[in-house]
Design a protein around this motif. Structure first.
Motif, PDB file in Angstrom:
ATOM      1  N   ALA A   9       1.084  -1.015   0.002  1.00 18.77           N
ATOM      2  CA  ALA A   9       0.258   0.126  -0.259  1.00 18.77           C
ATOM      3  C   ALA A   9       0.856   1.375  -0.484  1.00 18.77           C
ATOM      4  CB  ALA A   9      -1.294   0.119   1.056  1.00 18.77           C
ATOM      5  N   ALA A  10       1.837   0.831   0.419  1.00 17.09           N
ATOM      6  CA  ALA A  10       2.740   2.526   0.844  1.00 17.09           C
ATOM      7  C   ALA A  10       3.684   2.032  -0.316  1.00 17.09           C
ATOM      8  CB  ALA A  10       3.960   2.461   1.584  1.00 17.09           C
ATOM      9  N   ALA A  11       3.928   1.821  -1.658  1.00 16.69           N
ATOM     10  CA  ALA A  11       4.717   1.419  -2.653  1.00 16.69           C
ATOM     11  C   ALA A  11       3.797   2.611  -3.652  1.00 16.69           C
ATOM     12  CB  ALA A  11       4.844   0.568  -2.921  1.00 16.69           C
ATOM     13  N   VAL A  12       2.375   2.433  -3.427  1.00 19.18           N
ATOM     14  CA  VAL A  12       1.042   3.095  -4.178  1.00 19.18           C
ATOM     15  C   VAL A  12       1.315   4.382  -3.881  1.00 19.18           C
ATOM     16  CG1 VAL A  12      -1.489   3.155  -4.634  1.00 19.18           C
ATOM     17  CG2 VAL A  12      -0.151   0.287  -4.411  1.00 19.18           C
ATOM     18  N   ARG A  13       1.149   4.464  -2.930  1.00 16.54           N
ATOM     19  CA  ARG A  13       1.359   5.742  -2.702  1.00 16.54           C
ATOM     20  C   ARG A  13       2.967   6.635  -2.197  1.00 16.54           C
ATOM     21  NH1 ARG A  13      -1.505   8.727   1.215  1.00 16.54           N
ATOM     22  NH2 ARG A  13       0.651   9.072   3.143  1.00 16.54           N
ATOM     23  N   SER A  14       3.620   5.579  -2.074  1.00 15.68           N
ATOM     24  CA  SER A  14       4.991   6.169  -2.583  1.00 15.68           C
ATOM     25  C   SER A  14       5.635   6.084  -4.592  1.00 15.68           C
ATOM     26  CB  SER A  14       6.416   6.719  -1.925  1.00 15.68           C
ATOM     27  OG  SER A  14       6.352   4.706  -2.187  1.00 15.68           O
ATOM     28  N   GLY A  15       4.538   5.474  -4.642  1.00 16.53           N
ATOM     29  CA  GLY A  15       5.213   5.717  -6.052  1.00 16.53           C
ATOM     30  C   GLY A  15       4.374   6.690  -7.248  1.00 16.53           C
ATOM     31  N   THR A  16       2.569   6.418  -6.550  1.00 17.46           N
ATOM     32  CA  THR A  16       2.114   7.639  -7.307  1.00 17.46           C
ATOM     33  C   THR A  16       2.934   9.042  -7.957  1.00 17.46           C
ATOM     34  OG1 THR A  16      -0.023   6.774  -5.649  1.00 17.46           O
ATOM     35  CG2 THR A  16      -0.181   9.160  -7.092  1.00 17.46           C
ATOM     36  N   PRO A  17       3.365   9.723  -6.606  1.00 21.21           N
ATOM     37  CA  PRO A  17       4.115  11.324  -7.425  1.00 21.21           C
ATOM     38  C   PRO A  17       4.533  10.905  -9.260  1.00 21.21           C
ATOM     39  CG  PRO A  17       5.269  10.517  -5.244  1.00 21.21           C
ATOM     40  CD  PRO A  17       4.011   9.633  -5.943  1.00 21.21           C
ATOM     41  N   ILE A 131      -6.639  -7.842   0.847  1.00 22.19           N
ATOM     42  CA  ILE A 131      -5.084  -7.510  -0.220  1.00 22.19           C
ATOM     43  C   ILE A 131      -5.528  -6.670  -0.648  1.00 22.19           C
ATOM     44  CG2 ILE A 131      -2.873  -8.678  -0.492  1.00 22.19           C
ATOM     45  CD1 ILE A 131      -4.205 -10.886   0.197  1.00 22.19           C
ATOM     46  N   LEU A 132      -6.016  -6.669  -2.172  1.00 23.82           N
ATOM     47  CA  LEU A 132      -6.047  -5.489  -3.060  1.00 23.82           C
ATOM     48  C   LEU A 132      -6.620  -4.072  -2.550  1.00 23.82           C
ATOM     49  CD1 LEU A 132      -5.233  -6.236  -5.662  1.00 23.82           C
ATOM     50  CD2 LEU A 132      -6.942  -7.117  -6.990  1.00 23.82           C
ATOM     51  N   GLY A 133      -7.552  -5.105  -1.597  1.00 26.10           N
ATOM     52  CA  GLY A 133      -8.318  -3.645  -1.520  1.00 26.10           C
ATOM     53  C   GLY A 133      -7.476  -2.909  -0.501  1.00 26.10           C
ATOM     54  N   ARG A 134      -7.038  -3.080   0.667  1.00 20.17           N
ATOM     55  CA  ARG A 134      -5.629  -2.560   1.466  1.00 20.17           C
ATOM     56  C   ARG A 134      -5.267  -1.955   0.235  1.00 20.17           C
ATOM     57  NH1 ARG A 134      -4.279  -5.436   6.412  1.00 20.17           N
ATOM     58  NH2 ARG A 134      -2.698  -3.333   6.230  1.00 20.17           N
ATOM     59  N   VAL A 135      -4.459  -2.305  -0.730  1.00 20.61           N
ATOM     60  CA  VAL A 135      -3.300  -2.194  -1.107  1.00 20.61           C
ATOM     61  C   VAL A 135      -3.999  -0.497  -2.428  1.00 20.61           C
ATOM     62  CG1 VAL A 135      -1.484  -2.770  -3.084  1.00 20.61           C
ATOM     63  CG2 VAL A 135      -1.760  -4.813  -1.172  1.00 20.61           C
ATOM     64  N   LEU A 136      -4.558  -1.348  -3.111  1.00 12.94           N
ATOM     65  CA  LEU A 136      -5.070  -0.423  -4.135  1.00 12.94           C
ATOM     66  C   LEU A 136      -6.282   0.372  -3.482  1.00 12.94           C
ATOM     67  CD1 LEU A 136      -4.921  -2.299  -7.215  1.00 12.94           C
ATOM     68  CD2 LEU A 136      -2.926  -0.966  -6.346  1.00 12.94           C
ATOM     69  N   PHE A 137      -7.155   0.352  -2.778  1.00 11.36           N
ATOM     70  CA  PHE A 137      -8.362   1.301  -2.713  1.00 11.36           C
ATOM     71  C   PHE A 137      -8.530   1.736  -1.548  1.00 11.36           C
ATOM     72  CE2 PHE A 137      -9.051  -1.884  -5.944  1.00 11.36           C
ATOM     73  CZ  PHE A 137      -9.365  -0.904  -7.356  1.00 11.36           C
ATOM     74  N   ASN A 138      -7.713   2.307  -1.069  1.00  7.79           N
ATOM     75  CA  ASN A 138      -8.022   3.045   0.403  1.00  7.79           C
ATOM     76  C   ASN A 138      -6.513   3.661   0.926  1.00  7.79           C
ATOM     77  OD1 ASN A 138      -7.743   2.948   3.186  1.00  7.79           O
ATOM     78  ND2 ASN A 138      -7.584   1.550   4.130  1.00  7.79           N
ATOM     79  N   HIS A 139      -6.573   4.688  -0.625  1.00  6.70           N
ATOM     80  CA  HIS A 139      -6.125   5.601  -0.183  1.00  6.70           C
ATOM     81  C   HIS A 139      -6.818   6.913  -0.428  1.00  6.70           C
ATOM     82  CE1 HIS A 139      -2.489   3.066  -1.180  1.00  6.70           C
ATOM     83  NE2 HIS A 139      -2.816   2.303  -1.795  1.00  6.70           N
ATOM     84  N   ASP A 140      -6.470   8.460  -0.952  1.00  4.86           N
ATOM     85  CA  ASP A 140      -6.653   9.155  -1.357  1.00  4.86           C
ATOM     86  C   ASP A 140      -7.063   9.690  -2.519  1.00  4.86           C
ATOM     87  OD1 ASP A 140      -4.553  10.311  -3.176  1.00  4.86           O
ATOM     88  OD2 ASP A 140      -3.525  10.099  -0.751  1.00  4.86           O
ATOM     89  N   LEU A 141      -7.573   9.978  -2.779  1.00  4.07           N
ATOM     90  CA  LEU A 141      -8.784  10.804  -4.472  1.00  4.07           C
ATOM     91  C   LEU A 141      -8.010  10.930  -5.094  1.00  4.07           C
ATOM     92  CD1 LEU A 141     -12.029  12.695  -3.888  1.00  4.07           C
ATOM     93  CD2 LEU A 141     -11.642  10.420  -4.700  1.00  4.07           C
ATOM     94  N   LEU A 142      -6.551  11.669  -5.206  1.00  2.00           N
ATOM     95  CA  LEU A 142      -5.189  11.941  -6.134  1.00  2.00           C
ATOM     96  C   LEU A 142      -4.795  10.284  -6.527  1.00  2.00           C
ATOM     97  CD1 LEU A 142      -5.225  14.417  -7.852  1.00  2.00           C
ATOM     98  CD2 LEU A 142      -2.902  14.759  -5.608  1.00  2.00           C
ATOM     99  N   VAL A 143      -4.712   9.292  -5.659  1.00  2.25           N
ATOM    100  CA  VAL A 143      -4.174   7.853  -6.620  1.00  2.25           C
ATOM    101  C   VAL A 143      -5.361   7.187  -6.436  1.00  2.25           C
ATOM    102  CG1 VAL A 143      -3.706   6.136  -5.414  1.00  2.25           C
ATOM    103  CG2 VAL A 143      -3.157   7.597  -4.533  1.00  2.25           C
TER     104      VAL A 143
END
Lengths: 308, 357
Positions: A9-17, A131-143
């Motif tokens: 999940a952190a990978a998605v967040r820090s990969g987004t920028p 799993i997938l839900g927490r990794v991909l769909f538990n972020h802010d809207l910009l993600v």
């Protein structure tokens, strides 16, 4: 298992920028213009996003303004490289140097302050998937918007008339010109929109990720994005893969730091940069020449009709 | 009646334009910069006056400017060499750091209490390390055509982390009260100062390097080949020039020279390796090289001017409480205007009136 999910999940967040920056650069490069100003654009985006959010109280206004500022500064690069036919490598570097300097110059008064920033918005239903839900769909809207942007950009480049035209302009500007397309107009729009999206990537860092402004906070992410465009062979979906891979490495080494490993921190901090080189070498060695995706034919070369 | 604007290639370049474009660019950058200064509430004229007085107003100022200009001259010559061949070495920053690390390593591990011997040991270490660091990117480009802009840049960030590793870790001076710095270098490991100020031997080295590479490009066959390979790789290939070998060689030399700049900073200026040891000079060196239009002797002159900008920026920070980044911002602006000005060197704009011919 829980640790792995947290890291992913952190990978998605820090990969987004990095993802935003890579997608922005793909749009720009598809038109045949190389913009090496990403680091500067991201920093200006981060400062604009942060400062406007803080002053107005609205993170979304901050992000919108970051887009506008990114597009505005990219206009300099567009004018120099399209109209004045300047060396695109040097012009991009100038943009990075200027953006780095200007963001530190205007950002001094914001150092050390924080903002509430973007909140987490779990997607109803989807976030409950194991799993997938927490990794991909538990972020802010910009993600989530970045997921949409990947899909949109793919559709745009492959299936739309305008996307096809843009690729023609980047591959064989002379032929595109003969077809009656305005090479300059396509390139200007691509550089501006691309630059704006890159700046949104910067804004994500300060508005959603760290929620504060620090000088030089992008720490090379702009350059990593330049490398990722090559890794992605100009393909939006592969850009997402690359960005999350990098996000994963960053998340992993932060996790190791937090766990108090005996490996010295500077050596851990090197990982993303080492990985960039390794990935770049790997991809360059075995790069296939795709027809649809791949380096635009006249990337980095100015185009002009010889008159008279 | 209609007016048509046409852009034409210049067949000859008038002499006046050579001097006019750089001067005009700098003036325009200062004018634009004044708007930014005004935004932060600093009176621009007063700021520029303070900058000029501090950097070139008297001998003390000129001395400070020269001290700042030494690494810019040196690294600027190194960058010029690579750019001549259109090899985009953006890694001077990392190469400076590696040169400084190697110099420090020489002082720590192979110290000889003799100024002459020690100088050459440090010199050799800086050259080999800086050159080797850059040659890695050169080899990747030569062998597999890996984009050198990105590899040299990534190597900058890696070098910076290496610096942190050493000054926070194994090389930290136990007596430094926690400050990330090494112990001071012994006298035999210091470059001699010239005169009374902090101007050190690095200045002579920079001047010599500038002259050497001017001669190389002006008079030698190799220098000529490098230029051909930079301007027209196809021609070079048909003429049987060895691009692959020369990419590695040029990157090595370019990095080695940047490494020497790093040696000058630690063995000449500060006398120890420390966290604050700035290698931003590496990016500035790119500006210097481009402003000098890749002419090694002009690099020396431009480095002096940009050195003055740095001294001026520090004064703005101290006197007017402006961020140090004002220097960098102005440099970016200067580069923008120079790039724009190039257009008018190569083309001219003509206004045609009357009917279509």
């Amino acid at each position: 298992m829980d640790v792995v999910i947290t890291i992913l999940a952190a990978a998605v967040r820090s990969g987004t920028p990095i993802l935003y920056a890579t997608l922005g650069e793909i749009i720009t490069e598809k038109s045949g213009i190389l913009n090496l100003g990403l680091e500067g654009l991201m920093l200006m985006g981060a400062l604009t996003g942060f400062s406007v959010s803080q002053l107005s109280g609205s993170p979304w206004l901050g992000i919108a303004c970051a887009f506008i500022v990114g597009a505005g500064i990219s206009l300099i690069h567009a004018f120099l490289s399209i109209t004045l036919r300047a060396n695109q490598v040097v012009s991009g570097l100038a943009l990075t140097i200027f953006g780095t300097g200007a963001s530190s110059f205007f950002g001094q008064r914001f150092v050390g302050t924080t903002i509430p920033g973007l909140g987490r918005v779990p997607v109803p239903g989807l976030s409950d998937i194991p799993i997938l839900g927490r990794v991909l769909f538990n972020h802010d809207l910009l993600v989530y918007i970045s997921y949409g942007l990947v899909a949109f950009l793919y559709w745009f480049l492959v299936s739309t008339r305008t996307g096809l035209n843009l690729r023609a302009v980047g591959d064989t500007p002379r032929a595109a010109d003969a077809m009656g397309l305005s090479v300059s107009r396509y390139r200007y729009i691509a550089v501006l929109v691309g630059g704006g999206i890159v700046a949104v990537g910067g804004a994500y860092l300060s508005v959603a990720y760290t929620r504060m402004w620090t000088e030089l906070m992008t720490a090379g992410r702009g350059w990593i994005a330049v490398a990722l465009v090559i890794f992605a062979i100009w393909h939006p979906a592969r850009a997402a893969m690359g960005a999350y891979l990098f996000g994963g490495v960053v998340a992993f080494q932060l996790r190791l730091q937090a766990a108090g490993t005996s490996i010295p921190v500077p050596l851990l901090m090197m990982l993303p940069y080492l990985l960039t080189i390794a990935v770049l070498v790997f991809i360059t060695i075995r790069q296939g020449k795709g027809i649809l995706f791949g380096a635009p034919g006249s990337l980095g070369q100015p185009y002009f009709r010889e008159e008279g | 009646m209609s007016v048509r604007i046409r852009v034409e290639r210049r067949l000859t370049q008038p002499v006046w334009i050579e001097a006019f474009i750089p001067l005009f660019s700098i003036v325009m950058a200062l004018v634009t910069g004044s708007i930014f200064l005004a935004v932060l509430g600093a009176p621009p004229l007063q700021a520029y006056n303070a900058m000029f007085r501090a950097s070139m107003g008297d001998w003390l100022g000129i001395r400070d400017t020269l001290v700042k200009a030494i690494p810019l001259m040196t690294a600027g010559v190194g960058v010029t060499l690579a750019f001549k061949m259109s090899v985009w070495n953006i890694g001077a920053t990392g190469q400076i750091i590696i040169g400084a690390l190697a110099t420090t390593a020489a002082v720590r591990y192979v110290y000889v209490d003799n100024r002459f011997v020690m100088f050459w040991l440090m010199f050799l270490a800086a050259v080999l390390a800086g050159g080797g660091w850059a040659a890695m990117a050169g080899y990747l480009k030569a062998r597999w055509n890996v984009n050198e802009i990105i590899t040299t840049l990534m190597l900058n960030y890696i070098a910076l982390q290496l610096l942190y590793y050493f000054v926070y870790g194994p090389w930290r001076d136990p007596a430094s009260l926690g400050f990330p710095m090494t112990t001071p270098f012994p006298p035999a490991a210091r470059l001699p100062f010239l005169g009374t100020g902090r101007i050190h031997l690095g200045l002579i080295i920079a001047l010599v390097l500038g002259v050497i590479f001017w001669l190389v490009f002006r008079f030698t066959r190799w220098g000529y080949e490098i230029r051909v390979m930079g301007e027209s790789p196809r021609t070079a290939r048909f003429a049987g020039m060895d691009y692959v070998k020369n990419v590695v060689l040029v990157m090595f030399l370019s990095g080695a020279i940047a490494g020497i700049a790093g040696m000058g900073e630690v063995a000449g200026l500060t006398g120890r390796l420390q966290h604050g040891f700035t290698a931003e000079y590496g990016y500035t060196a790119i500006i210097v090289a481009w402003l000098a239009r890749l002419h090694p002797l002009t690099v020396i002159l431009v480095a002096f001017l940009i050195g003055a900008l740095h001294v001026g920026g520090e004064v703005l920070q101290i006197v007017m409480r402006l961020p140090l980044a004002s220097t960098q911002m102005l440099q970016g602006l200067i580069l923008f205007f120079i790039l724009g000005g190039e257009f008018f060197r190569r083309y001219r704009i003509r206004f045609h009136t009357g009917e279509k011919e």
